[in-house]
Motif scaffolding. Structure first.
Motif, mmCIF file in Angstrom:
data_model
loop_
_atom_site.group_PDB
_atom_site.id
_atom_site.type_symbol
_atom_site.label_atom_id
_atom_site.label_comp_id
_atom_site.label_asym_id
_atom_site.label_seq_id
_atom_site.Cartn_x
_atom_site.Cartn_y
_atom_site.Cartn_z
ATOM 1 N N LYS A 68 -7.598 11.126 9.768
ATOM 2 C CA LYS A 68 -6.796 11.722 8.689
ATOM 3 C C LYS A 68 -5.434 11.050 8.572
ATOM 4 O O LYS A 68 -4.935 10.814 7.476
ATOM 5 C CB LYS A 68 -6.625 13.224 8.918
ATOM 6 N N GLY A 71 -5.889 7.680 7.033
ATOM 7 C CA GLY A 71 -6.134 7.884 5.603
ATOM 8 C C GLY A 71 -4.859 8.203 4.846
ATOM 9 O O GLY A 71 -4.635 7.717 3.733
ATOM 10 N N GLU A 72 -4.006 9.008 5.453
ATOM 11 C CA GLU A 72 -2.723 9.345 4.818
ATOM 12 C C GLU A 72 -1.842 8.106 4.691
ATOM 13 O O GLU A 72 -1.208 7.888 3.647
ATOM 14 C CB GLU A 72 -2.007 10.421 5.638
ATOM 15 N N LEU A 74 -2.834 4.973 4.505
ATOM 16 C CA LEU A 74 -3.417 4.123 3.452
ATOM 17 C C LEU A 74 -3.071 4.665 2.068
ATOM 18 O O LEU A 74 -2.753 3.903 1.148
ATOM 19 C CB LEU A 74 -4.927 4.012 3.639
ATOM 20 N N TRP A 75 -3.119 5.984 1.903
ATOM 21 C CA TRP A 75 -2.776 6.601 0.619
ATOM 22 C C TRP A 75 -1.311 6.313 0.269
ATOM 23 O O TRP A 75 -1.002 5.962 -0.875
ATOM 24 C CB TRP A 75 -3.022 8.107 0.676
ATOM 25 N N LEU A 76 -0.412 6.476 1.245
ATOM 26 C CA LEU A 76 1.006 6.205 1.010
ATOM 27 C C LEU A 76 1.214 4.758 0.551
ATOM 28 O O LEU A 76 1.980 4.497 -0.380
ATOM 29 C CB LEU A 76 1.825 6.459 2.287
ATOM 30 N N HIS A 77 0.533 3.830 1.192
ATOM 31 C CA HIS A 77 0.673 2.420 0.847
ATOM 32 C C HIS A 77 0.081 2.120 -0.539
ATOM 33 O O HIS A 77 0.721 1.463 -1.364
ATOM 34 C CB HIS A 77 0.011 1.556 1.919
ATOM 35 N N ARG A 78 -1.112 2.612 -0.803
ATOM 36 C CA ARG A 78 -1.770 2.348 -2.092
ATOM 37 C C ARG A 78 -1.021 2.955 -3.274
ATOM 38 O O ARG A 78 -1.065 2.422 -4.367
ATOM 39 C CB ARG A 78 -3.195 2.906 -2.071
ATOM 40 N N ASN A 79 -0.369 4.081 -3.050
ATOM 41 C CA ASN A 79 0.323 4.777 -4.137
ATOM 42 C C ASN A 79 1.805 4.460 -4.213
ATOM 43 O O ASN A 79 2.562 5.160 -4.879
ATOM 44 C CB ASN A 79 0.093 6.285 -4.018
ATOM 45 N N LYS A 81 4.224 4.691 -2.094
ATOM 46 C CA LYS A 81 5.176 5.525 -1.354
ATOM 47 C C LYS A 81 5.723 4.774 -0.139
ATOM 48 O O LYS A 81 6.712 5.183 0.450
ATOM 49 C CB LYS A 81 4.514 6.824 -0.883
ATOM 50 N N ALA A 88 4.164 2.722 6.039
ATOM 51 C CA ALA A 88 3.313 3.898 5.865
ATOM 52 C C ALA A 88 2.925 4.485 7.220
ATOM 53 O O ALA A 88 2.963 5.712 7.411
ATOM 54 C CB ALA A 88 2.069 3.518 5.070
#
Length: 127
Positions: A68, A71-72, A74-79, A81, A88
């Motif tokens: 998790k 995944g968080e 990766l989400w921060l980097h892709r979006n 943030k 991230a």
């Protein structure tokens, strides 16, 4: 058969016969009893060590499921943030570690991400 041997034989037969009908916990208790009885009857300490081994914690640190957190990150980097994956990972690490352990948590996450990426087929990232 003598009384002790008959009891040992009966216990062994009970363990074998009930293997498919009892829970794993009940089976462990029965095997523990059998091993302790064998140790007592034979004087062989190997049986006692085997009984004690049933209750030992596995060696090493318990594993930590970081899926998790990765995944968080990766989400921060892709979006957008976080500009880099390292930023991230550091942001995520700050949410779960105390001040002194942030870098070590981020490094653990980085190692796990790298290991997961190495296990994927080469063309997994091509679009």
């Amino acid at each position: 058969m003598t009384g002790g041997n008959a009891a040992l034989w009966a216990l062994t037969q009970t363990v074998v016969a009930s293997a498919s009908q009892v829970s794993a916990g009940e089976m462990a208790v029965a095997i523990d009893d059998l091993l302790r009885l064998l140790a007592h009857k034979t004087g062989n300490a190997d049986f006692l060590r085997a009984a004690n081994a049933l209750h030992r914690q596995p060696a090493g640190r318990p594993s930590i499921d970081d899926a998790k957190l990765i995944g968080e990150a990766l989400w921060l980097h892709r979006n957008g943030k976080a500009k880099t994956i390292n930023q991230a990972l550091m942001k995520v690490a700050r949410t779960v570690a105390d001040e002194g352990g942030v870098k070590s948590v981020a490094e653990r996450l980085r190692r796990k991400m790298h290991a997961a990426a190495k296990s994927l087929p080469r063309n997994s990232f091509s679009g």
